[in-house]
Design an enzyme around this catalytic site. Structure first.
Site, short mmCIF file in Angstrom:
data_model
loop_
_atom_site.label_atom_id
_atom_site.label_comp_id
_atom_site.label_asym_id
_atom_site.label_seq_id
_atom_site.Cartn_x
_atom_site.Cartn_y
_atom_site.Cartn_z
N ASP A 1 0.78 -1.24 0.00
CA ASP A 1 0.00 0.00 0.00
C ASP A 1 0.81 1.29 0.00
OD1 ASP A 1 -1.80 -2.02 0.45
OD2 ASP A 1 -2.78 -1.07 2.15
N GLU B 1 2.07 -9.28 11.57
CA GLU B 1 1.81 -9.00 10.15
C GLU B 1 3.12 -8.80 9.39
OE1 GLU B 1 -0.67 -5.55 9.71
OE2 GLU B 1 -0.95 -5.81 7.55
C1 DGY Z 1 -5.73 -1.65 4.51
O1 DGY Z 1 -6.87 -1.34 4.84
O2 DGY Z 1 -4.71 -1.27 5.07
C2 DGY Z 1 -5.56 -2.60 3.43
O3 DGY Z 1 -4.23 -2.92 3.24
C3 DGY Z 1 -6.16 -2.14 2.17
O4 DGY Z 1 -6.22 -3.27 1.40
#
Ligand code: DGY
Length: 426
Positions: free
Chosen positions: A164, A393
């Site tokens: 992201d 994560e």
């Molecule tokens: C988030 O909401 O951070 C997700 O990675 C979007 O897919």
């Protein structure tokens, strides 16, 4: 920790996040089904429950759009703890989904689960059912995200990459406006440390793009050309190409000749085009800004993940040397951004931390190319990270600090998968 204890712990994480027909990536932060999380988590399920593995991918594909796209999130149940929820996306689906996609790793996962299945009859049946859907998704990519037929698809939103807030997007993203977005309240920073997450300025632009695409009715024949953000990511394209390669191979063996031939053609064209993203100076592939028509000089994991596709051996060897070089500036491989770069941030999501799913795919690509010098080190670092810091994560590549969400499904799935497929001293 004994390996069987690690596997038992990982199975517990997966079962805690299991919602019956799909898994959530982690309780709280991500309370729905995510596309590439599901496909990669299915690899972990397949090691101890093959029917459950098939169900995970089946549920994902059941929400495929009529045009072939498989969405990035499926909002199976309402949950106020996540932003942006279904009301922001407004895609009008009966079971709400987002309107963008994510790395198409399902084709790879289906082929891998099929090929090593204990229940061959079930595997054959599931693969036959799923390959046409996955193939339609791959065709959608080249139609909707490569309208000029270059062989490489563009991302229209950073969330599509799965990476992201990568440094890769910074320049292109700075050209996405923020005017008119309106007020909103983020929820991610109530579940995870804000220092590990994207910034508010990035969130404004994420939402601007969602609103723009929504104003176009989520019509994928319009979105590409209308988007101010069009970036070609070698890692994303490699996942697509690899999935096309695997679908071509499996479909051929199952007698699905049209799918086999078309998939092979897409993979071959994509692989040839990947060469245009190679950068000798950095010894890795780079992203390409389609709007500006130029490479993006950002030394991130995307250009290393490219080895997941069947790139030429000389490229795989150069990438292996690049990983060895990165190892000189961190304790745990593979950092998602070069630690010697001024933009590196060890704790912040995709701007530095290590992700086990990426390690797995890079190692797999190197093994497939028979360039194995770094594989043991990469896989061993996955185990060391979990020993030191648990099933987070992602992890800081220098300190191993656990980041983002805890008790994470695909991290657990990767540990199960890695321990079943690689040799380690106990
Ligand atoms: C988030 O909401 O951070 C997700 O990675 C979007 O897919």
């Amino acid at each position: 920790m004994k390996h069987e204890d690690m596997i038992a712990h990982a199975r517990q994480v997966m079962s805690d996040n299991d919602r019956g027909t799909y898994t959530v990536p982690t309780h709280g932060l991500y309370p729905f089904q995510w596309n590439w999380d599901s496909a990669l988590s299915a690899l972990g399920f397949a090691q101890f429950d093959e029917p459950r593995a098939w169900t995970e991918i089946e549920t994902l594909l059941a929400h495929q759009w009529e045009d072939g796209m498989v969405p990035h999130i499926i909002f199976h149940q309402p949950d106020d703890g996540y932003f942006p929820g279904p009301d922001v996306w407004g895609t009008g689906r009966e079971v709400p989904t987002t309107g963008i996609t994510q790395p198409p790793v399902a084709g790879f996962a289906v082929a891998r689960i099929h090929d090593r299945a204990r229940d061959k009859a079930l595997a054959g049946q599931k693969a036959r059912e799923m390959l046409p859907r996955i193939h339609a998704w791959h065709q959608w990519f080249y139609r909707a995200r490569d309208p000029q037929g270059t062989g490489l698809v563009a991302l229209l939103h950073p969330w599509e990459s799965g990476r992201d807030n990568s440094v890769d997007w910074d320049d292109a993203f700075s050209r996405v406006p923020t005017e008119g977005v309106g007020d909103f309240t983020r929820r991610d920073t109530t579940h995870a440390n804000p220092e590990h997450r994207p910034t508010d300025a990035q969130y404004k632009r994420y939402i601007w793009l969602v609103q723009k695409f929504r104003s176009l009715g989520w019509d994928n024949s319009k979105l590409h050309d209308a988007s101010p953000f069009q970036v070609v990511d070698p890692g994303f394209n490699a996942i697509l190409i690899r999935s096309c390669e695997e679908v071509a191979d499996l479909a051929g063996r199952l007698g699905m000749t049209d799918i086999a031939e078309q998939s092979r053609a897409m993979a071959d064209k994509g692989l040839a085009a990947m060469e245009t993203l190679w950068n000798d100076a950095l010894s890795q592939y780079l992203c390409y800004d389609r709007k500006l028509g130029q490479q993006i000089e950002s030394p991130s994991i995307g250009g290393i993940l490219a080895v997941f596709a069947g790139v030429p051996t000389a490229r795989a060897e150069a990438i292996s040397r690049r990983i060895a070089k990165l190892a000189e500036s961190c304790e745990y491989l593979i950092p998602s951004h070069d630690p010697t770069s001024p933009d590196f941030e060890g704790l912040r999501y995709w701007r530095g931390p290590v992700w086990l799913i990426v390690n797995y795919m890079v190692a797999d690509g190197l093994e497939r190319a028979d360039v194995t010098e770094m594989v043991g080190r990469i896989m061993g670092d996955c185990l060391r990270l979990i020993e030191v810091s648990g099933f987070a994560e992602y992890h800081d590549p220098i300190t191993a600090e656990p980041c983002g969400g805890a008790h994470f499904t695909w991290t657990a799935a990767m540990i199960i998968e890695i321990l079943h497929t690689h040799e380690f001293a106990a």
